[in-house]
Design a protein around this motif. Structure first.
Motif, short mmCIF file in Angstrom:
data_model
loop_
_atom_site.label_atom_id
_atom_site.label_comp_id
_atom_site.label_asym_id
_atom_site.label_seq_id
_atom_site.Cartn_x
_atom_site.Cartn_y
_atom_site.Cartn_z
N ALA A 123 0.87 -1.07 0.00
CA ALA A 123 0.02 -0.08 -0.03
C ALA A 123 0.88 1.18 0.12
N GLU A 124 0.40 2.36 -0.54
CA GLU A 124 1.00 3.61 -0.43
C GLU A 124 0.46 4.56 0.65
N VAL A 125 1.25 5.05 1.44
CA VAL A 125 0.80 5.87 2.66
C VAL A 125 1.36 7.21 2.36
N THR A 126 0.50 8.15 2.55
CA THR A 126 0.90 9.52 2.65
C THR A 126 0.66 10.27 3.76
N LEU A 127 1.44 11.04 4.37
CA LEU A 127 1.58 11.62 5.73
C LEU A 127 1.34 13.01 5.46
N THR A 128 0.47 13.86 6.43
CA THR A 128 0.53 15.14 6.31
C THR A 128 1.01 15.79 7.68
N TRP A 129 1.72 16.69 7.70
CA TRP A 129 2.37 17.08 8.90
C TRP A 129 1.98 18.45 9.49
N ASP A 130 2.21 18.82 10.86
CA ASP A 130 1.96 19.93 11.38
C ASP A 130 2.98 20.27 12.34
N THR A 131 3.17 21.44 12.77
CA THR A 131 4.42 21.92 13.79
C THR A 131 3.47 22.79 14.99
N VAL A 132 4.31 22.42 16.06
CA VAL A 132 3.74 23.38 17.31
C VAL A 132 5.13 23.52 18.18
N MET A 133 5.29 24.62 18.06
CA MET A 133 6.68 25.31 18.82
C MET A 133 7.68 24.63 18.42
N GLY A 134 7.70 24.64 17.14
CA GLY A 134 9.25 24.19 16.50
C GLY A 134 9.18 22.37 16.46
N THR A 135 8.18 21.73 16.88
CA THR A 135 8.15 20.44 16.64
C THR A 135 7.32 19.91 15.69
N ARG A 136 7.68 19.03 14.80
CA ARG A 136 6.89 18.58 13.38
C ARG A 136 6.53 17.02 13.89
N TYR A 137 5.24 16.84 13.50
CA TYR A 137 4.59 15.65 13.83
C TYR A 137 3.64 15.31 12.94
N PRO A 138 3.29 14.14 12.40
CA PRO A 138 2.21 13.65 11.70
C PRO A 138 0.72 13.95 12.12
N VAL A 139 -0.19 14.50 11.47
CA VAL A 139 -1.57 14.75 11.87
C VAL A 139 -2.70 14.09 10.90
N ALA A 140 -2.49 13.79 9.94
CA ALA A 140 -3.27 13.06 9.18
C ALA A 140 -2.43 12.10 8.08
N THR A 141 -3.40 11.42 7.66
CA THR A 141 -2.81 10.03 6.66
C THR A 141 -3.67 9.83 5.51
N SER A 142 -3.36 9.35 4.35
CA SER A 142 -4.01 8.96 3.36
C SER A 142 -3.33 7.66 3.01
N CYS A 143 -4.22 6.59 2.59
CA CYS A 143 -3.93 5.43 2.38
C CYS A 143 -4.30 4.89 0.76
N ALA A 144 -3.39 4.64 0.04
CA ALA A 144 -4.03 3.89 -1.21
C ALA A 144 -3.70 2.27 -0.96
N PRO A 145 -4.64 1.63 -1.17
CA PRO A 145 -4.37 0.07 -1.00
C PRO A 145 -3.55 -0.30 -2.13
N PRO A 146 -2.93 -1.53 -2.01
CA PRO A 146 -2.38 -2.23 -3.15
C PRO A 146 -3.23 -2.39 -4.49
N ARG A 147 -2.55 -2.12 -5.56
CA ARG A 147 -3.06 -2.22 -6.82
C ARG A 147 -3.19 -3.69 -7.31
N THR A 148 -4.24 -4.07 -7.93
CA THR A 148 -4.22 -5.56 -8.39
C THR A 148 -3.69 -5.69 -9.74
N PRO A 149 -2.42 -6.16 -10.14
CA PRO A 149 -1.94 -6.38 -11.50
C PRO A 149 -2.81 -6.86 -12.34
#
Length: 203
Positions: free
Chosen positions: A85-111
């Motif tokens: 599967a392909e995973v994409t992360l969305t990041w946010d920052t608080v007081m200079g600290t970066r961390y993931p806040v959201a995800t999107s997931c594309a399931p494996p493609r059927t060949p």
């Protein structure tokens, strides 16, 4: 040991360092407060994501058990994806600290040419596993966000303690010693000037 410039320049140097250290401590305490507030939100989200993932995983397991009863283990192996599967992360920052806040997931493609089992049970099993995959990705991102912010909180607390209990008291003690030394030097210079001029040094 604090290396201080000699004489009155050292007094000014130390006063500036004390003010800077106090300001730094106040900034770090404000940062700590904001991080702790964000930590509460992330802890709640991580708990909810884990509960969602555990529920989705149980449901997916139930559907795959039904699918195996319908098509057997061979059917399960044939329908298993060959890609990741392909995973994409969305990041946010608080007081200079970066961390993931959201995800999107594309399931494996059927060949092309792959065996795809059809039927209501297999369809439901596929849907349940996609939900479980998405929930697992959300859970992992939430856990990582919590870990990152907890690490930053611990680091910030150590810095605040170092400033409050070692660095600032050390600077203030050195400044007090230097003030006393300079006052003694000024008294000696005052006496020397009066003696040299023949005046009463008590005046």
């Amino acid at each position: 040991m604090i290396r201080v410039p000699p004489g009155r320049a050292g007094r000014q140097w130390l006063r500036h360092r004390v003010d800077t250290a106090r300001n730094a401590a106040e900034l770090l305490k404000r940062k700590l407060l904001i991080l702790e507030q964000r930590h509460h939100h992330l802890w709640t989200r991580a708990r909810e994501c884990r509960e969602s993932w555990e529920l989705a995983a149980r449901q997916a397991r139930q559907w795959v058990d039904r699918a195996v009863l319908t098509g057997g283990l061979r059917g399960l192996r044939l329908s298993a994806p060959r890609e990741s599967a392909e995973v994409t992360l969305t990041w946010d920052t608080v007081m200079g600290t970066r961390y993931p806040v959201a995800t999107s997931c594309a399931p494996p493609r059927t060949p092309p040419g792959a065996t795809v089992l059809t039927g209501a049970v297999w369809t439901e099993a596929n849907v349940a596993h996609r939900r479980a995959l998405e929930a697992a990705v959300d859970c992992a991102a939430a856990a990582e966000a919590l870990r990152i912010v907890e690490l930053e909180i611990a680091t910030t607390r150590r810095r605040v303690r170092a400033l409050d209990h070692r660095w600032i008291p050390g600077l203030e003690a050195t400044l007090s010693e230097l003030d006393a030394s300079l006052e003694e030097l000024e008294r000696a210079e005052h006496l020397t000037r009066h003696w040299a001029s023949g005046q009463d040094p008590s005046r």
